[in-house]
Design an enzyme around this catalytic site. Structure first.
Site, PDB file in Angstrom:
ATOM      1  N   ASP A 127       0.829  -1.199   0.000  1.00  0.00           N
ATOM      2  CA  ASP A 127       0.000   0.000   0.000  1.00  0.00           C
ATOM      3  C   ASP A 127       0.866   1.253   0.000  1.00  0.00           C
ATOM      4  OD1 ASP A 127      -2.557  -1.074  -0.059  1.00  0.00           O
ATOM      5  OD2 ASP A 127      -2.631  -1.354   2.100  1.00  0.00           O
ATOM      6  N   ARG A 133      -1.938  -1.013  -8.274  1.00  0.00           N
ATOM      7  CA  ARG A 133      -3.322  -0.648  -7.965  1.00  0.00           C
ATOM      8  C   ARG A 133      -3.398   0.866  -8.090  1.00  0.00           C
ATOM      9  NH1 ARG A 133      -4.657  -1.561  -2.050  1.00  0.00           N
ATOM     10  NH2 ARG A 133      -4.934  -3.743  -2.660  1.00  0.00           N
TER      11      ARG A 133
END
Length: 305
Positions: free
Chosen positions: A125, A181
């Site tokens: 992330d 992502r």
């Protein structure tokens, strides 16, 4: 109303957990791994892939980093034994990034190595702007060692994102493509480094997405915004992207009808499944970062029927 939203968000950590849970439980897959497994299996049966995330970030002691690493290693074993179709997401600050960058890297490397043993994948992330350079550096090191088993989150609202994409193209190849992502971004950042206007953010999201798709980069198209989804459909058609070269991604508990419509059109979709005992800190932190959500809290707590 903005001042009121900010006031409610600031007071939220003082509220009883059982009240905050009324709002949070829709978006969190429970406090225990067994609950996350059950929800993930149900999502799989409905046609969705998942990514599992143990809640926690911005730790203050390296002993927490070791504990979190060990828990992730156990999670991977359990998820694999239960036949869940999914991969893993993690936040580097949960493993000591802001305390000792090398310790954090070694912790994350051990988790990625564990996932690789099951031929699986770990998504790193992206956190706030203080972490971006370090998280790209960690991604670079891990991709060199595990070229097909690690990916990174990138945030379209950051002004630097396009230049970061271009700078990382040296790691991209047909056999080991880059894997990102792409999300809008949630952290509160100054206008000098992040776009603020809704339309401007959407414009740059689609610019980033087009760059990735036309260069053969695997993309997790992470959004609940209908205009962005429609824009993604057009780009996927424009570049004739094979369905195994991208996926849509959404948060657990958010826009389930829209989520269903995407897979009904034949696209793959992965649901982000967060769980863990640190749900309270996660929820209150997100609300502080986005005070507009305070109105939803008030509705969840006090509106009935």
């Amino acid at each position: 109303m903005m001042w009121f939203n900010k006031l409610v968000a600031a007071m939220l950590p003082l509220m009883p957990k059982n009240l905050v849970w009324i709002f949070s439980k829709r978006y969190i897959a429970g406090t225990k791994l067994s609950q996350a497994v059950s929800i993930s299996q149900k999502l799989n049966s409905d046609g969705y892939m998942v990514t599992i995330d143990l809640l926690g970030e911005f730790i203050e002691d390296l002993s927490e980093a070791t504990k979190n690493k060990d828990e992730y290693l156990s999670i991977i074993d359990t998820i694999q034994k239960n036949g869940v179709e999914g991969n893993y997401s993690l936040k580097p600050t949960m493993f000591g990034l802001l305390l000792d960058k090398e310790v954090a890297y070694e912790n994350i490397r051990e988790i990625v190595k564990k996932a690789v043993g099951y031929n699986n994948f770990v998504r790193i992330d992206m956190e706030d702007s203080s972490c971006v350079d370090m998280e790209i550096e960690i991604f670079r090191k891990l991709k060199k060692e595990f070229p097909n088993h690690v990916g990174l989150v990138m945030q379209a609202y950051m002004r630097r994102s396009m230049s970061d994409f271009k700078a990382m193209m040296d790691m991209h190849s047909e056999k080991a493509p880059l894997n990102f992502r792409l999300c809008k971004g949630i952290y509160v950042e100054p206008a000098s480094i992040a776009y603020k206007d809704y339309e401007e953010i959407n414009e740059h999201y689609l610019e980033d997405l087009e760059f990735l798709l036309k260069n053969g980069i695997y993309v997790g198209i992470a959004t609940h915004d209908t205009p962005l989804i429609e824009g993604a459909y057009k780009l996927l058609e424009k570049y004739k992207v094979p369905k195994d070269k991208y996926e849509f991604q959404m948060l657990y508990g958010v826009t389930p009808a829209l989520r269903k419509s995407i897979i009904e059109k034949g696209h793959r979709l992965r649901v982000y499944v967060p769980f863990g005992k640190d749900w309270f800190a996660y929820s209150t932190r997100r609300l502080k970062e986005n005070p507009k959500m305070a109105a939803e809290i008030m509705k969840a707590l006090f509106v009935r029927g």
